[in-house]
Design a protein around this motif. Structure first.
Motif, PDB file in Angstrom:
ATOM      1  N   ASN A   1       0.821  -1.252  -0.012  1.00 47.58           N
ATOM      2  CA  ASN A   1       0.037   0.020  -0.097  1.00 47.58           C
ATOM      3  C   ASN A   1       0.942   1.299  -0.050  1.00 47.58           C
ATOM      4  O   ASN A   1       0.363   2.401  -0.066  1.00 47.58           O
ATOM      5  CB  ASN A   1      -0.926  -0.051   1.121  1.00 47.58           C
ATOM      6  CG  ASN A   1      -0.112   0.084   2.477  1.00 47.58           C
ATOM      7  OD1 ASN A   1       1.094  -0.225   2.665  1.00 47.58           O
ATOM      8  ND2 ASN A   1      -1.047   0.401   3.601  1.00 47.58           N
ATOM      9  N   TRP A   2       2.226   1.306  -0.253  1.00 46.24           N
ATOM     10  CA  TRP A   2       3.008   2.419  -0.146  1.00 46.24           C
ATOM     11  C   TRP A   2       2.671   3.168  -1.367  1.00 46.24           C
ATOM     12  O   TRP A   2       2.263   2.562  -2.541  1.00 46.24           O
ATOM     13  CB  TRP A   2       4.373   2.144  -0.407  1.00 46.24           C
ATOM     14  CG  TRP A   2       5.354   3.289  -0.265  1.00 46.24           C
ATOM     15  CD1 TRP A   2       5.768   3.989   0.703  1.00 46.24           C
ATOM     16  CD2 TRP A   2       6.050   3.627  -1.364  1.00 46.24           C
ATOM     17  NE1 TRP A   2       6.925   4.839   0.348  1.00 46.24           N
ATOM     18  CE2 TRP A   2       6.541   4.694  -0.981  1.00 46.24           C
ATOM     19  CE3 TRP A   2       6.086   3.345  -2.779  1.00 46.24           C
ATOM     20  CZ2 TRP A   2       7.792   5.451  -1.869  1.00 46.24           C
ATOM     21  CZ3 TRP A   2       6.799   4.313  -3.727  1.00 46.24           C
ATOM     22  CH2 TRP A   2       7.519   5.167  -2.981  1.00 46.24           C
ATOM     23  N   VAL A   3       2.778   4.419  -1.489  1.00 49.02           N
ATOM     24  CA  VAL A   3       2.464   5.165  -2.552  1.00 49.02           C
ATOM     25  C   VAL A   3       3.667   6.367  -2.757  1.00 49.02           C
ATOM     26  O   VAL A   3       4.291   6.662  -1.582  1.00 49.02           O
ATOM     27  CB  VAL A   3       1.029   5.944  -2.528  1.00 49.02           C
ATOM     28  CG1 VAL A   3       0.314   5.044  -2.644  1.00 49.02           C
ATOM     29  CG2 VAL A   3       1.048   6.879  -1.352  1.00 49.02           C
ATOM     30  N   CYS A   4       3.765   6.941  -3.498  1.00 48.63           N
ATOM     31  CA  CYS A   4       4.560   8.144  -4.063  1.00 48.63           C
ATOM     32  C   CYS A   4       4.462   9.178  -2.812  1.00 48.63           C
ATOM     33  O   CYS A   4       3.433   9.743  -2.847  1.00 48.63           O
ATOM     34  CB  CYS A   4       4.508   8.864  -5.430  1.00 48.63           C
ATOM     35  SG  CYS A   4       5.697   9.796  -5.812  1.00 48.63           S
ATOM     36  N   PRO A   5       5.579   9.611  -2.079  1.00 48.16           N
ATOM     37  CA  PRO A   5       5.062  10.659  -1.432  1.00 48.16           C
ATOM     38  C   PRO A   5       4.959  12.007  -2.030  1.00 48.16           C
ATOM     39  O   PRO A   5       4.696  12.846  -1.224  1.00 48.16           O
ATOM     40  CB  PRO A   5       6.609  10.751  -0.279  1.00 48.16           C
ATOM     41  CG  PRO A   5       7.352   9.996  -1.209  1.00 48.16           C
ATOM     42  CD  PRO A   5       6.947   8.927  -2.129  1.00 48.16           C
ATOM     43  N   LYS A   6       5.257  12.086  -3.184  1.00 48.21           N
ATOM     44  CA  LYS A   6       5.104  13.496  -3.892  1.00 48.21           C
ATOM     45  C   LYS A   6       3.716  13.475  -4.538  1.00 48.21           C
ATOM     46  O   LYS A   6       3.089  14.638  -4.305  1.00 48.21           O
ATOM     47  CB  LYS A   6       6.304  13.479  -4.786  1.00 48.21           C
ATOM     48  CG  LYS A   6       6.476  14.964  -5.709  1.00 48.21           C
ATOM     49  CD  LYS A   6       7.375  15.085  -6.632  1.00 48.21           C
ATOM     50  CE  LYS A   6       7.465  16.340  -7.267  1.00 48.21           C
ATOM     51  NZ  LYS A   6       8.867  16.487  -8.027  1.00 48.21           N
TER      52      LYS A   6
END
Length: 57
Positions: free
Chosen positions: A37-42
């Motif tokens: 479930n990690w997503v791009c922090p930007k």
């Protein structure tokens, strides 16, 4: 040295040597070991939008 990955949406570069501390990902975490479930922090893009960078990039 682990491979860096870049986001095709916003060009953010995930560097495993830095991890993503704001998301709870410690330094030394390989891209393949990031939570599903990690997503791009930007930009918020999911992992499927990331591509590996060549070692000299």
């Amino acid at each position: 040295m682990m491979r860096k990955y870049w986001c095709r949406i916003c060009t953010f570069v995930y560097d495993p040597d830095r991890g993503d501390p704001k998301s709870g990902v410690p330094p030394g975490t390989a891209f393949g070991d990031l939570p599903d479930n990690w997503v791009c922090p930007k930009c918020g893009a999911s992992k499927e939008y990331f591509e590996p960078m060549e070692p000299d990039e």
